[in-house]
Design a protein around this motif. Structure first.
Motif, short mmCIF file in Angstrom:
data_model
loop_
_atom_site.label_atom_id
_atom_site.label_comp_id
_atom_site.label_asym_id
_atom_site.label_seq_id
_atom_site.Cartn_x
_atom_site.Cartn_y
_atom_site.Cartn_z
N LEU A 175 0.83 -1.20 0.00
CA LEU A 175 0.00 0.00 0.00
C LEU A 175 0.88 1.26 0.00
CD1 LEU A 175 -2.40 1.94 1.05
CD2 LEU A 175 -1.86 1.05 3.29
N GLN A 176 1.89 1.27 0.87
CA GLN A 176 2.76 2.46 0.95
C GLN A 176 3.59 2.63 -0.32
OE1 GLN A 176 4.63 3.36 4.86
NE2 GLN A 176 3.93 1.33 5.44
N LEU A 177 4.07 1.52 -0.88
CA LEU A 177 4.86 1.60 -2.12
C LEU A 177 4.01 2.13 -3.26
CD1 LEU A 177 6.87 -1.76 -2.07
CD2 LEU A 177 7.84 0.55 -1.92
N ALA A 178 2.75 1.66 -3.33
CA ALA A 178 1.86 2.10 -4.41
C ALA A 178 1.64 3.60 -4.30
CB ALA A 178 0.54 1.34 -4.34
N THR A 179 1.47 4.08 -3.07
CA THR A 179 1.26 5.51 -2.87
C THR A 179 2.50 6.30 -3.30
OG1 THR A 179 -0.16 4.93 -1.01
CG2 THR A 179 0.55 7.23 -1.14
N LEU A 180 3.70 5.78 -2.89
CA LEU A 180 4.95 6.44 -3.27
C LEU A 180 5.13 6.46 -4.79
CD1 LEU A 180 7.89 5.23 -0.98
CD2 LEU A 180 7.02 7.55 -1.25
N ALA A 181 4.67 5.38 -5.45
CA ALA A 181 4.82 5.28 -6.91
C ALA A 181 3.84 6.20 -7.63
CB ALA A 181 4.64 3.83 -7.36
N GLY A 182 2.95 6.84 -6.90
CA GLY A 182 2.07 7.83 -7.52
C GLY A 182 0.64 7.39 -7.71
N ALA A 183 0.26 6.24 -7.13
CA ALA A 183 -1.14 5.83 -7.23
C ALA A 183 -2.01 6.88 -6.53
CB ALA A 183 -1.34 4.45 -6.60
N THR A 184 -3.12 7.25 -7.15
CA THR A 184 -3.95 8.30 -6.56
C THR A 184 -5.02 7.72 -5.67
OG1 THR A 184 -5.00 8.29 -8.69
CG2 THR A 184 -3.59 10.16 -8.17
N ARG A 185 -5.50 6.52 -6.05
CA ARG A 185 -6.51 5.87 -5.20
C ARG A 185 -6.03 4.47 -4.85
NH1 ARG A 185 -11.62 6.51 -8.60
NH2 ARG A 185 -10.02 6.58 -10.22
N VAL A 186 -5.96 4.17 -3.57
CA VAL A 186 -5.50 2.87 -3.11
C VAL A 186 -6.52 2.35 -2.09
CG1 VAL A 186 -3.60 1.53 -2.13
CG2 VAL A 186 -3.10 3.66 -3.35
N VAL A 187 -7.21 1.28 -2.46
CA VAL A 187 -8.22 0.69 -1.58
C VAL A 187 -7.66 -0.60 -0.99
CG1 VAL A 187 -10.56 -0.26 -1.46
CG2 VAL A 187 -10.06 1.62 -3.04
N LEU A 188 -7.64 -0.71 0.32
CA LEU A 188 -7.14 -1.92 0.95
C LEU A 188 -8.30 -2.72 1.55
CD1 LEU A 188 -3.91 -2.64 2.72
CD2 LEU A 188 -6.00 -3.20 3.97
N VAL A 189 -8.31 -4.02 1.26
CA VAL A 189 -9.38 -4.91 1.71
C VAL A 189 -8.81 -5.90 2.72
CG1 VAL A 189 -11.10 -6.60 0.95
CG2 VAL A 189 -10.45 -4.73 -0.59
N THR A 190 -9.35 -5.89 3.92
CA THR A 190 -8.92 -6.84 4.95
C THR A 190 -10.05 -6.97 5.97
OG1 THR A 190 -6.91 -7.45 6.20
CG2 THR A 190 -7.78 -5.25 6.61
N ARG A 191 -10.07 -8.12 6.69
CA ARG A 191 -11.23 -8.36 7.55
C ARG A 191 -11.19 -7.56 8.84
NH1 ARG A 191 -10.24 -14.62 7.74
NH2 ARG A 191 -8.30 -13.62 8.30
N SER A 192 -10.00 -7.38 9.40
CA SER A 192 -9.97 -6.80 10.74
C SER A 192 -10.08 -5.28 10.70
CB SER A 192 -8.71 -7.26 11.48
OG SER A 192 -7.82 -6.21 11.69
#
Ligand code: NAP
Ligand code: ZN
Length: 342
Positions: A176-193
Motif C-alpha cells: 500500500l505504501q509503495l503504491a502511494t509512493l509510486a504515484g497511485a492516486t486511489r488505493v483501496v485496501l481490503v482486509t477483515r480486521s
C-alpha cells in the motif's frame, strides 16, 4: 550464543551453540531484530521446504561484529540488513538475470543458519548498509519490503494509477505504501480486521473495505462502487484462495493482478479464461526479491516507508519458539525477536 533451531519438522528449540566464525568474504553480524514471518510457521510445520537442523529467521538486521578475510565493503560497527536469498550465479536462470528463479537458491534462515540468534554469519554480497542513527528494529523490515518492491516493479505501476490491495498484513501494508509512493492516486485496501483497516487508512489508503461485508467485487467495481470498473493494479497480499480468485476480477479492462501471497501447495482456484482474455487482464506472480533489497534498505533508511506502526510485539529469543509454533495473535502485524531482551 543462543539460537532458535529447527531440529526437524515440528521440533523447534532455543539452543546454546558455538558462535560462528566468519569465513572468507563473510560478516559476523550481531542481530538487533529479526521478524517472525508466516514462512517460519510453514517451515516449522513442514509446509515449506527447509534443511534442518538449522537456525530460522530470514528478516534480520544488526551490527557487524567481525569480518572474515577479504571483506572490503564492510567493517565492524556498521549496521547492515541481510538479503537472505543466495543465488548460485551460474545456473541457466541466474545467467539470464533471473536470480530469484535460481535453480540452486539457498536462503539464510531456511537452508543455512539465520537470524533468530545472537549472531548470524553471511556473505558480504548479501549485506546492505543501514544508517547508524536508524531505529535498530526497523532494518528487520527490509526483506519483506524488498519482496513488495518486486511486485510493484512487475505491475509497472504508473503515477495516477488506481490500486486495490487484498490483505492487511505486513505485505499488504508495505505494498500500500509503495503504491502511494509510486504515484497511485486511489488505493483501496481490503482486509477483515477493523484494526488493520484503520492502520491502512493512517498509512495512506484512500479507502478500505471488509471482504465479509456483502459482494466485495460489486462493492468495489460497480458503477457506484469504490473504484468503478476496477483498479489498474490489484495486489493479492493475503495468501488465501478467495483473494487469488478475486484479484483478476477486481482489475479493470487492460489492468493487472499481481499475486504475492503464498498458497498451500496443491491449492486450486477457478478462473474464467474468457473474462481474462476479453478484458486483457494480466495475471502476474511475484516471487521474492531480485535486486530489490538495496532499494528496500534505502526506503527504510530515509523513512519513506513507515514501519514503526507494523511492530505489534517485541520478544526475546526465549519466547521465540512459542511465537513461531503458534499462529500470529489476533490483529498482530509483526512480532520482532530481539536477542538479549528478557
Ligand atoms: P499475514 O500477516 O498473514 O497477512 C495476510 C492478511 O490477509 C491477514 O492478516 C488477514 O488479515 C488478511 N486476509 C485473510 N483473508 C482475507 C480475505 N479473504 N480478504 C482480505 N484479506 C484477508 O501475511 P503477510 O506476512 O502480510 O504475507 C502475506 C502473504 O504474502 C503470505 O501468503 C506470505 O506467505 C506471502 N509472502 C510472499 C512473498 C513473495 O515474495 N511473494 C514474500 C513474503 C510473504 P485480516 O484478518 O484483517 O483479514
Ligand atoms: Zn542460479
Amino acid at each position: 550464543m543462543k539460537a532458535v533451531r529447527l531440529q526437524a519438522t515440528g521440533q523447534l528449540q532455543l539452543c546454546e551453540v558455538e558462535k560462528p566464525v566468519p569465513g572468507p568474504g563473510e560478516l559476523l553480524v550481531r542481530i538487533e531484530a529479526c521478524g517472525i514471518c508466516g514462512t517460519d510457521r510453514h517451515i516449522f510445520h513442514g509446509e515449506f521446504p527447509s534443511k534442518p537442523p538449522v537456525t530460522l529467521g530470514h528478516e534480520f538486521a544488526g551490527i557487524v561484529e567481525t569480518v572474515g578475510p577479504g571483506v572490503t565493503d564492510f567493517r565492524p560497527g556498521m549496521r547492515v540488513t541481510g538479503d537472505p536469498n543466495i543465488s548460485c550465479g551460474s545456473c541457466e536462470e541466474c545467467r539470464r538475470g533471473r536470480v530469484n528463479l535460481c535453480r540452486n537458491l539457498r536462503a539464510i534462515g531456511i537452508h543455512r543458519d539465520g537470524g533468530f540468534a545472537d549472531y548470524v554469519c553471511m556473505p558480504q554480497s548479501q549485506a546492505f548498509a543501514l544508517p547508524a542513527d536508524l531505529d535498530p528494529l526497523h532494518g528487520a523490515f527490509c526483506e519483506p519490503l524488498a519482496c513488495c518492491i518486486h511486485g510493484v516493479d512487475l505491475a509497472g505501476l504508473h503515477a495516477g494509477a488506481s490500486v486495490i490491495v487484498l490483505g492487511g498484513g505486513v505485505i499488504g501494508l508495505l505494498t500500500l505504501q509503495l503504491a502511494t509512493l509510486a504515484g497511485a492516486t486511489r488505493v483501496v485496501l481490503v482486509t477483515r480486521s477493523d484494526g488493520k483497516r484503520r492502520l491502512a487508512e493512517s498509512l495512506g489508503a484512500t479507502a478500505t473495505a471488509d471482504p465479509g461485508d456483502g459482494d466485495i467485487i460489486a462493492r468495489l467495481t460497480d458503477a457506484d462502487g469504490l473504484l468503478p470498473g476496477g483498479a489498474d493494479v490489484v495486489f493479492e497480499c493475503a495468501g488465501v484462495t478467495d483473494t487469488v480468485q478475486q484479484a483478476p476480477r477486481l482489475a479493470r479492462r487492460g489492468g493487472s493482478a499481481v499475486i504475492l501471497g503464498v498458497m498451500p501447495q496443491g491449492a486450486k482456484i477457478e478462473i474464467e479464461p474468457f473474462d481474462l482474455l476479453f478484458r486483457e487482464v494480466r495475471l502476474i506472480s511475484s516471487f521474492v526479491n531480485p535486486f530489490t533489497h538495496g532499494r528496500a534498505a534505502d526506503l527504510i533508511a530515509t523513512g519513506r516507508i513507515k514501519v514503526e506502526p507494523l511492530i505489534s510485539r517485541r520478544i526475546g529469543l526465549a519466547e521465540a519458539p512459542d511465537a513461531i509454533i503458534n499462529p500470529a495473535r489476533g490483529g498482530e502485524i509483526r512480532a520482532l525477536v530481539i536477542p538479549g531482551r528478557e
